[in-house]
Design an enzyme around this catalytic site. Structure first.
Site, PDB file in Angstrom:
ATOM      1  CG  ASN A 176      14.147  20.815-121.910  1.00 48.41           C
ATOM      2  OD1 ASN A 176      13.011  20.757-122.373  1.00 48.41           O
ATOM      3  ND2 ASN A 176      14.369  21.008-120.623  1.00 48.41           N
ATOM      4  CG  HIS A 286      10.809  16.527-114.918  1.00 50.64           C
ATOM      5  ND1 HIS A 286      11.670  15.688-115.606  1.00 50.64           N
ATOM      6  CD2 HIS A 286      10.412  17.458-115.814  1.00 50.64           C
ATOM      7  CE1 HIS A 286      11.780  16.099-116.868  1.00 50.64           C
ATOM      8  NE2 HIS A 286      11.032  17.175-117.001  1.00 50.64           N
ATOM      9  CG  HIS A 342      14.135  18.401-113.953  1.00 53.54           C
ATOM     10  ND1 HIS A 342      15.041  19.360-113.565  1.00 53.54           N
ATOM     11  CD2 HIS A 342      13.561  18.891-115.097  1.00 53.54           C
ATOM     12  CE1 HIS A 342      15.027  20.368-114.424  1.00 53.54           C
ATOM     13  NE2 HIS A 342      14.129  20.110-115.357  1.00 53.54           N
ATOM     14  N   GLY A 345      20.490  20.645-115.245  1.00 51.49           N
ATOM     15  CA  GLY A 345      20.193  22.058-115.016  1.00 51.49           C
ATOM     16  C   GLY A 345      21.092  22.959-115.841  1.00 51.49           C
TER      17      GLY A 345
END
Length: 413
Positions: A176, A286, A342, A345
């Site tokens: 990601n 994060h 953060h 999700g």
């Protein structure tokens, strides 16, 4: 075993026997059952301070749940911090407007891809294309700042010498992690990227997870999950872990600075209009742990997929590669240990996303973005993520929105 859930407009409170309370800013967003059980497992650790704080992007993780804030006294769980130590975001506003960007954005994406190593290749005798062959001087200078402390780490843990450290500094990675060119609500251009401590951070995290499990080998069967093995303050490895994790977090911050510098240089080669970088820049972790003061007590706060959101502090909450992102200002909510989510999700695993969706789905959901649209990025399809608007609404007591960004270019490894 009973569960007592008390809901109001902002927070769900879960109370279980022999566990700290769990406060969840998740009203209006889905939370998988496995993630709830994982939160309960963590809440049963004896050193949790007051309660766990759970962010609306919460989803199942390794050992501890992604999207959770874990305050502890006298111990740290290395697997809760994870192996991408210091992973986080950096974003900066430019003096460019949308009209200053080239009509065809493919050239800009290509320039960024050439300027920042990304992805990963493996194989005997092959160089990892996600690392530098010869790091540029700007990267060498940053590595020079990190090197003295790294050498001290190597004296204690010689295996770190053989990690991909110097040649990973200023590189993106996979999964990601991303680089984006975005437009805000005023059509101003922003540069934004997401990455962490790369190979060396992974090696540090993995090593101390192993050490924690080895130290607890006589008691590990009594843990709810072996990845909840912890290091006790004052134990042989605790101070070494704090030193190593602090260094990895600094490495991650420098990694983002190096990439941002090379991103800006690449953009200047493609965009004809001269531009400068605004002072409004944010560089935030994060995935990390640090000592903080909450409720008049000094505690270790592990944010596993969560961002510090002290009152007035700027943070970044990205959506998926097809959804908008947010620059936010913290409201300093003490009940969340001054934290926020953060990102959006995930709502499904990477493998499930690959099974469920097609390249046509990826093309449709990222039609407005100059980005890869092939089977190798299907695991990052926007449909694999929660609705970022619902996530933002659920944490309205934690942050306020300063800027809303929509991406026009996205680079993935």
């Amino acid at each position: 075993m009973s569960q007592n859930s008390i809901s109001d407009e902002a927070v769900e409170i879960v109370r279980m026997p022999n566990a700290a309370p769990i406060k969840m800013w998740t009203v209006g967003v889905p939370v998988e059952d496995a993630a709830r059980q994982q939160l309960i497992n963590t809440a049963r650790m004896p050193f949790i301070f007051r309660h766990l704080a759970v962010m609306p992007d919460v989803h199942l993780g390794k050992g501890s749940t992604i999207g959770s804030v874990i305050p502890t006294r006298g111990a740290i769980i290395p697997a809760a911090v994870g192996v991408d130590i210091g992973c986080g975001m950096i974003a900066t506003r430019t003096t460019l407007a949308a009209a200053d960007l080239p009509d065809n954005l493919h050239g800009l994406r290509s320039a960024i891809e050439q300027a920042v190593p990304h992805g990963r290749t493996v194989g005997r005798g092959r160089r990892d294309e996600g690392s530098w062959e010869n790091p540029p001087e700007s990267v060498n200078a940053l590595w020079g700042q990190l090197l003295p402390r790294f050498q001290r780490l190597v004296e204690k843990t010689p295996s770190l010498r053989n990690t991909n450290n110097h040649k990973h500094l200023g590189t993106l990675g996979t999964g990601n992690h991303f680089i984006e060119v975005c437009l805000d609500e005023a059509e101003q251009v922003w540069f934004m990227l997401h990455s962490g401590s790369r190979g060396v951070g992974n090696a540090i995290g993995s090593r101390f997870i192993e050490l924690a499990q080895a130290d607890m080998r006589q008691h590990i069967a009594n843990l709810p999950d072996r990845d909840l093995a912890y290091l006790q303050e004052g134990s042989a490895h605790f101070a070494d872990y704090l030193e190593a994790v602090a260094w990895a977090q600094d490495y991650a911050r420098c990694n983002r600075v190096a990439m941002m510098s090379n991103l800006i240089t690449a953009a200047r080669r493609v965009i004809s209009k001269p531009f400068t970088i605004d002072v409004e820049a944010v560089n935030c972790h994060h995935n990390y742990v640090q000592k903080e003061t909450h409720f008049a007590s000094e505690v270790f706060v592990t944010r596993k997929g969560a961002v510090s959101a002290r009152r007035g502090e700027l943070g970044i909450i990205p959506g998926s590669m097809g959804a908008r992102s947010y620059i936010v200002r913290g409201l300093g909510n003490p009940e969340s240990f001054c934290s926020c989510s953060h990102g959006a999700g995930r709502v499904m695993s990477r493998n499930e996303a690959r099974r469920r969706f097609t390249v046509a789905d990826q093309e449709r959901t990222t039609a407005h973005v100059e980005c890869r649209k092939d089977k190798d990025v299907l695991d990052e399809i926007p449909l694999a993520y929660k609705d970022i608007d619902a996530v933002m609404h659920a944490q309205r007591s934690l942050v306020e929105v300063v800027h809303t960004l929509r991406q026009v270019v996205c680079v993935k490894g």
